[in-house]
Design an enzyme around this catalytic site. Structure first.
Site, PDB file in Angstrom:
ATOM      1  N   GLU A  91     -24.956  -5.151  10.629  1.00  0.00           N
ATOM      2  CA  GLU A  91     -23.759  -5.357   9.817  1.00  0.00           C
ATOM      3  C   GLU A  91     -23.879  -4.626   8.485  1.00  0.00           C
ATOM      4  O   GLU A  91     -22.878  -4.203   7.910  1.00  0.00           O
ATOM      5  CB  GLU A  91     -23.510  -6.852   9.592  1.00  0.00           C
ATOM      6  CG  GLU A  91     -22.102  -7.168   9.114  1.00  0.00           C
ATOM      7  CD  GLU A  91     -21.779  -8.655   9.189  1.00  0.00           C
ATOM      8  OE1 GLU A  91     -20.986  -9.037  10.069  1.00  0.00           O
ATOM      9  OE2 GLU A  91     -22.318  -9.420   8.373  1.00  0.00           O
TER      10      GLU A  91
ATOM     11  N   LYS B 193     -10.381  -8.659  14.227  1.00  0.00           N
ATOM     12  CA  LYS B 193      -9.714  -9.901  13.824  1.00  0.00           C
ATOM     13  C   LYS B 193      -8.209  -9.690  13.687  1.00  0.00           C
ATOM     14  O   LYS B 193      -7.407 -10.553  14.075  1.00  0.00           O
ATOM     15  CB  LYS B 193     -10.287 -10.400  12.499  1.00  0.00           C
ATOM     16  CG  LYS B 193     -11.725 -10.886  12.558  1.00  0.00           C
ATOM     17  CD  LYS B 193     -12.165 -11.361  11.183  1.00  0.00           C
ATOM     18  CE  LYS B 193     -13.588 -11.858  11.167  1.00  0.00           C
ATOM     19  NZ  LYS B 193     -14.011 -12.298   9.815  1.00  0.00           N
TER      20      LYS B 193
ATOM     21  N   HIS C 191     -42.318 -10.291  30.144  1.00  0.00           N
ATOM     22  CA  HIS C 191     -41.898 -10.401  31.541  1.00  0.00           C
ATOM     23  C   HIS C 191     -40.435 -10.008  31.715  1.00  0.00           C
ATOM     24  O   HIS C 191     -39.821 -10.330  32.738  1.00  0.00           O
ATOM     25  CB  HIS C 191     -42.128 -11.828  32.043  1.00  0.00           C
ATOM     26  CG  HIS C 191     -43.576 -12.215  32.057  1.00  0.00           C
ATOM     27  ND1 HIS C 191     -44.394 -12.007  33.146  1.00  0.00           N
ATOM     28  CD2 HIS C 191     -44.369 -12.761  31.093  1.00  0.00           C
ATOM     29  CE1 HIS C 191     -45.624 -12.419  32.867  1.00  0.00           C
ATOM     30  NE2 HIS C 191     -45.635 -12.883  31.624  1.00  0.00           N
TER      31      HIS C 191
END
EC number: 5.3.1.9
Length: 550
Positions: free
Chosen positions: A357, A514, A388
């Site tokens: 960000e 947004k 793993h």
């Protein structure tokens, strides 16, 4: 506003020298560097208050570091550090100071911002937080049924959620035994619903963490939590069960929260740097004020180290410059974070938000397009599990992936020799990534094979090595060491932004989606006319309507 100090960093002589140096050394293998220099670890590591940084397993020489330090000087890094520390408005696009470091100042410190001592303001809020947290922790803050609080639910998103969640998780060994802290951020209703189904309204406290008290996701969750609570109690009881971290007193009051229980912070605190402020209230409720103060002190110790140490003995600067070496000059593009501690399992997500960000930008401070690689993709997982999952790619894949290994040397939860096993695995991975396994070594392992079987298996078992890593070893995860660690990464990100010419403290890229979401929301219910999007988005909206009978 801060004066615009612009440097085309990629037009400088030192930038060209770094490219030349990379071409000249790109085939150098770290295994050889260690063989040639038995003191490499001693020369390429440093320690601060029980936090050890080993950066010896990197594709760097003293000449590499000299050039990187020259790059930092050319970018006026020290000047930008001083400007941030003094409160100059280095967030130029929003005309704001950047003073999260002020949140970590000790009592009695002074920091004047435009003639006002902001350190005094910080400690006034801390005193209020201390008083409130002690009431809750000591069972003196009672709910509507006269019972003490047993569960705290933090409603926030982004920096109002992830930083506190990571700190509280990491410091679970210091948590109040009778007080559980939960974090709800996702607007997906199941996050809140699955949290509340285990809780008792009479003993639950909600923290609504939104500076503006208008953050859509947080307010939707807050309204849903309020409705859940009102099934058990009247509106007059809301003040006993909801508090706010906000600066919007009218909206807080309208919600039903007593403004006396509203804790504010300042516009010079960015969301992803806000765990040190009142946003850290859930952490303080969990671990107590004294431990929270130790967390702040650890951050302040890293601040002093960062601002006062020379570049060649400066942890954030070294991490940042080595990261630039790979990301910009090797074009590595990603950086992996592996904490070998279950309590730190969400730390990679916090660093991901902090870094991506801040430095996920394609333009510089003045709006100029940047024609070189900037912020990397940050990713990772807790260490033993990641071995793993994706370590196969790290060891034998085709990509250069610099890594940070974060290793507490002592555990709060010792079970037999399990911590020794964990440490052994961590150290083994850093060595294996660096050394690799060459043909002669594999041939010795496969000496019992010959012919086609050997020809087939030999290349499968080769490890090229030369994968770089840093190791950060903490004596133990404590409030103080956690403060140091989180502040370390904050400063690393800042340094990289300075050198790339980026404003690391805005986030305009978050806003566009947004805006479109606000437009699409009424279209999902069919309450609008013709859809005006591209054919894909229009098709997906219609598909949603069909499935919902609209």
């Amino acid at each position: 506003m801060a004066a615009q100090r612009h440097i085309d960093i990629n037009s400088t002589q030192v930038w060209a020298k770094l490219h030349q140096h990379q071409r000249a050394t790109r085939h150098m293998h770290m295994r050889e560097l260690f063989e040639l220099d038995p003191q490499r670890f001693q020369r390429f590591s440093l320690e601060l208050d029980g936090l050890l940084l080993d950066y010896s397993k990197n594709r760097v020489t003293e000449r590499t570091l000299e050039l990187l330090f020259d790059l930092a000087r050319k970018a006026d890094l020290r000047g930008w550090m001083d400007r941030m520390r003094s409160g100059e408005r280095i967030n130029v696009s929003e005309n704001r100071s950047v003073l999260h470091t002020a949140l970590r100042l000790p009592a009695g410190a002074r920091l004047d911002l435009e003639g006002h001592n902001v350190a005094a303001d910080v400690h006034q809020v801390l005193a209020r937080l201390k008083d409130f947290s002690e009431q809750v922790r000591e069972g003196r803050w009672l709910g509507f049924a006269g019972q003490p609080i047993r569960d705290v639910v933090n409603l926030g998103i982004g920096g109002s959620d992830l930083g506190p969640l990571v700190a509280a998780d990491a410091l679970a060994a210091y948590a109040h035994p009778d007080l559980k802290v939960h974090f709800v951020s996702n607007v997906d209703g199941q996050h809140l619903a699955r949290t509340l189904e285990r809780l008792n309204p009479a003993t639950t406290l909600f923290i609504v963490a939104s500076k503006s008290f208008t953050t859509p996701e947080t307010l939707l969750n807050a309204q849903a939590a309020r409705a859940w609570f009102l099934q058990a109690a009247g509106e007059a009881q809301i003040a006993k069960h909801f508090v706010a971290v906000s600066t919007n007193e009218p909206a807080v009051r309208a919600f039903g929260i007593d403004p006396q229980h509203m804790f504010g912070f300042w516009d010079w605190v960015g969301g992803r740097y806000s765990v040190w402020s009142a946003i850290g209230l859930p952490v303080m409720l969990s671990i107590g004020y004294d431990n929270f103060r130790a967390f702040l002190d650890g951050g302040h110790a890293m601040d002093r180290h960062f601002f006062e140490s020379p570049f060649d003995a400066n942890m954030p600067v070294l991490l940042a410059l080595i990261g630039i070496w790979y990301n910009t000059f090797y074009r590595a593009h990603t950086h992996a974070i592996m904490p070998y501690d279950h309590g730190l399992r969400r730390l990679p997500a916090h660093i991901q938000q902090l870094d991506m960000e801040s430095n996920g930008k394609r333009v510089g401070r003045l709006g100029e397009a940047l024609d070189f690689d900037t912020g990397p993709v940050i990713w990772g997982e807790e260490g033993a599990n990641s071995q793993h999952a994706f370590f196969q790619l790290l060891h034998q894949g085709t990509r250069l992936v610099p890594c940070d290994f974060i290793l507490p040397l002592n555990s709060h939860y010792p079970l037999g020799n399990q911590h020794d096993v964990l440490v052994a695995n961590c150290l083994a991975q850093t060595e294996a990534l660096m050394r690799g396994k060459n043909e002669a070594e594999v041939m010795r392992e496969l000496s019992h094979l010959s012919g086609e079987q050997l020809d087939m298996l030999l290349p499968q078992k080769l490890f090229p090595g030369n994968q770089p890593s840093n190791t950060l070893a903490l004596d133990r995860v404590t409030p103080y060491s956690m403060g140091m660690l989180m502040a370390l990464y904050e400063h690393k990100v800042f340094v990289q932004g300075v050198i790339w010419g980026i404003n690391s403290f805005d986030q305009w890229g978050v806003e566009y989606g947004k805006q479109l979401a606000r437009r699409i929301l009424p279209e999902l219910s069919g309450d609008t006319g013709a859809l005006g999007h591209d054919s894909s988005t229009n098709g997906l909206i219609r598909h949603y309507r069909e499935r919902h009978g609209k």
